[in-house]
Design an enzyme around this catalytic site. Structure first.
Site: not given
Length: 710
Positions: A439-440, A443, A449
């Protein structure tokens, strides 16, 4: 006539040679044995598709003693479903020497996720499929994957109700992969004569023309080089730096396999990011650890910080500690260490995903120290950071993938953390650790998100991508899925995949060259419409209302992939609102326009920009439209400014130069005309005299037309 006499002898010899059933067994029969080319060494030459007496009847026709030359027969067709399925092999080695039988077992594995002879660009490929007919006779068993020329040890994967998933190790170039299925419900077989087997050919082309995603482990300057683990784990596999490298590397290859499959399902081809690899002792199979087998695998950099262990574990920088006052400091520490280690050159961007080794679970306070889950970037480095508090649950090689995602051992909070109370067992901890770090990394690649997917919190189902059966979940207090099908898995949001499609780390050799101008231009027009132009093409547009998450979008990529995105599109308010749910249609429209060159432009209020308030009349009576506001007006002393270029009104006024006043940001623009007059937009600041850009006569006249349209 000696010549015809010789021909008659040749005819008799030919007839005797080709009409006998044992023509190949006698070296004096006059036949010529088939030769083997370099591409068919070790395999038999296929039998001829022509009749055995064709040579004799052709010669008879030539002599005028036989019937006319018959039509050339066509080769027998092979059903496509049986092309790569075989019922017996002479050897388990996949070296091209085995000759498949024309008969296929109905239980031969069928791969659904990749077609035969596909080209891929990742070392570890995720495949899934089924054996037999799951609807008629579901069965459990075992799938064995034999790699090309035994370049990698065979791996075993469970078959659950006829469904299977597997990770396949690929060597550069063509790979012929054999899949064997065994089950107590099927007729017994042996390794030398597998009864239910199929083969698939996959071509692996490593890419080196796109920037890699770097993997790094961050350690304190006085680090003991260990991570949190229960005593049983420490005794069995250790918790030192080498174990951390193996586990982090394997997790990274799971990211890659997952993302590559998601991009394919979203119709963007076999497209994925790559890693920097180096020749080193292999770790992707447990069998390499005892043999020191060298392989080309992802490099994991070990970076020391200038901080001590106590400084990294300070509660004031612990992201999950409610009273922490400097929750973002760990990201700054990692950024400084990464920038000092890689030393990116000007205009060179590094993409680095970091694992913090010195993360520690504080049982007394119930806080994970030395951990932050953050992603972003600045000044040439795109960075993602995550702690090592779940690292003990990661697989360290391909063989451990299914066991790691099936381990129901309860989390012992005496020694390790139960992150967010969603890691009550080992397999759930692996989901949180591997999935949240991905998930990071999302980014890092520019993904915000989303309303679902990895960029929400769907990674709590990350295990379903690699396993066919799910164990009991302490998070949901319920049994897991009996069969995990593709529809049950987590994934990247469609908008994430669109961002990846435009990202340089995901580029393929077949992608065309992009215009270096990544900017976006918007032009308000009559009747509430707007024209958007971009030199690299308009890739997609996100439509927002008051919410932070995007619930509607427009994409412009060609579904067939033959053409790039359009360089000009027209937007209408009615069309934009029609794409929103009914309860959001009356709200203010905000657009985020993205180009194929990763350019982005935000329109805060589409309705206001295209309304009558944006129309003004020039002194000559012509209408003009205000552009979208530049800047955020958040700095102290900011003030609105507007200018109408005189060259748009006076046709004899020629714009010849633009001065840009700037320091780290743009302070103002000055438009200089041929008669030495000028107009100032903003203010003069920063570099003395500004940076000058001469337009020239032709460019100046083009500038008049451009400003008049604006």
């Amino acid at each position: 006539m000696p010549f015809f006499k010789d021909l008659k002898q040749l005819r008799r010899r030919s007839t005797a040679s080709y009409n006998t059933d044992k023509s190949s067994s006698d070296s004096n029969s006059g036949t010529i044995p088939p030769t083997k080319s370099s591409s068919t060494l070790g395999s038999s030459t296929p039998p001829s598709a022509f009749p055995s007496a064709s040579s004799s009847s052709n010669l008879q026709s030539y002599l005028g003693q036989g019937p006319p030359l018959p039509a050339r027969p066509q080769p027998n067709s092979v059903p496509p479903t049986n092309r790569y399925s075989i019922t017996s092999l002479s050897s388990p080695s996949i070296n091209g020497s085995s000759k498949p039988s024309s008969l296929a077992s109905p239980y031969a594995p069928r791969v659904l996720s990749v077609t035969d002879n596909s080209w891929v660009h990742q070392k570890i490929l995720l495949i899934y499929g089924h054996t037999g007919d799951p609807a008629q006779q579901p069965l459990d068993g075992n799938l064995t994957v034999y790699h090309h020329q035994d370049s990698f040890p065979p791996t075993n994967w469970p078959v659950c109700e006829s469904q299977f998933k597997a990770l396949v190790y690929l060597s550069p170039g063509p790979n012929r992969i054999r899949l064997d299925v065994a089950s107590p419900k099927l007729p017994s077989n042996s390794s030398s004569n597998p009864a239910h087997s199929s083969c698939i050919n996959i071509n692996y082309l490593p890419l080196t023309s796109s920037p890699p995603l770097q993997l790094a482990i961050l350690v304190a300057k006085d680090s003991p080089l260990t991570f949190d683990a229960v005593p049983e784990r420490i005794q069995r596999e250790g918790n030192g730096l080498e174990t951390a490298i193996r586990k982090f590397r394997m997790a990274a290859y799971l990211w890659q396999a997952f993302t590559g499959e998601q991009m394919y399902r979203n119709r963007f081809g076999r497209r994925c990011f790559r890693y920097e690899e180096e020749w080193q002792p292999g770790t992707l199979t447990c069998q390499d650890q005892g043999t020191s087998q060298m392989r080309n695998e992802a490099r994991v950099h070990v970076i020391r910080t200038n901080q001590t262990v106590n400084e990294l574990r300070d509660l004031e920088v612990a992201q999950q500690y409610d009273k922490a006052s400097r929750k973002g400091d760990l990201f700054a520490v990692a950024m400084d260490a990464v920038r000092g280690y890689f030393r990116p050159l000007p205009h060179q961007k590094q993409y680095v995903s970091v694992l913090i080794l010195d993360t520690h679970w504080d049982k007394q306070l119930g806080v994970v120290r030395g951990h932050a889950a953050l992603g972003g970037g600045a000044e040439g480095v795109q960075l993602a950071i995550f702690g090592s508090h779940a690292l003990q649950s990661y697989p360290s090689c391909i063989e451990e993938t299914v066991p790691a995602f099936s381990d129901c051992t309860r989390t012992d909070t005496t020694h390790v953390a139960n992150d967010c109370n969603e890691s009550g067992s080992n397999w759930e901890a692996a989901n949180i650790g591997i999935g949240a770090h991905l998930h990071e990394t999302g980014h890092l690649f520019g993904c915000p998100h989303q309303e679902y997917g990895i960029m929400l919190r769907d990674y709590v189902r990350f295990n379903r991508t690699f396993t066919c059966r799910e164990p009991y979940s302490t998070r949901t207090k319920s049994p897991g899925l009996r069969v995990c099908l593709p529809k049950d898995e987590c994934g990247w949001h469609r908008l994430d995949c669109l961002r990846f499609r435009c990202h340089p780390c995901f580029r393929l050799p077949t992608d065309g060259l992009l215009n270096p101008d990544e900017s976006v231009q918007t032009w308000a027009m009559d009747n509430g419409t707007m024209m958007v132009t971009a030199a690299t093409g308009v890739a997609f547009i996100e439509i927002f209302t008051e919410e932070e998450l995007c619930h509607a979008h427009i994409e412009y990529f060609d579904a067939n992939g033959s053409n790039g995105p359009p360089k000009q599109v027209t937007l209408t308010e009615a069309d934009l609102r029609s794409r929103l749910p009914d309860d959001r249609k009356p709200r203010r429209l905000k657009l985020a326009i993205h180009t194929a060159g990763q350019g982005q432009h935000t329109i805060d209020d589409f309705g206001q920009l295209t309304s009558k308030q944006s129309i003004l009349r020039l002194p000559n009576g012509q209408p003009a439209y205000r552009s979208n506001k530049l800047g955020l007006s958040q700095m102290e002393g900011s003030r609105p400014d507007e200018v109408i270029l005189q060259s748009a009104i006076i046709q004899t006024k020629l714009l010849v130069q633009v001065k840009v006043f700037h320091g780290f940001a743009v302070d103002g623009l000055e438009f200089v005309y041929e008669d030495s007059t000028s107009q100032l937009f903003g203010k003069r600041g920063g570099k003395e005299g500004g940076s000058k850009f001469d337009l020239g006569t032709l460019t100046g006249r083009h500038g008049i037309s451009t400003e008049q349209q604006r």
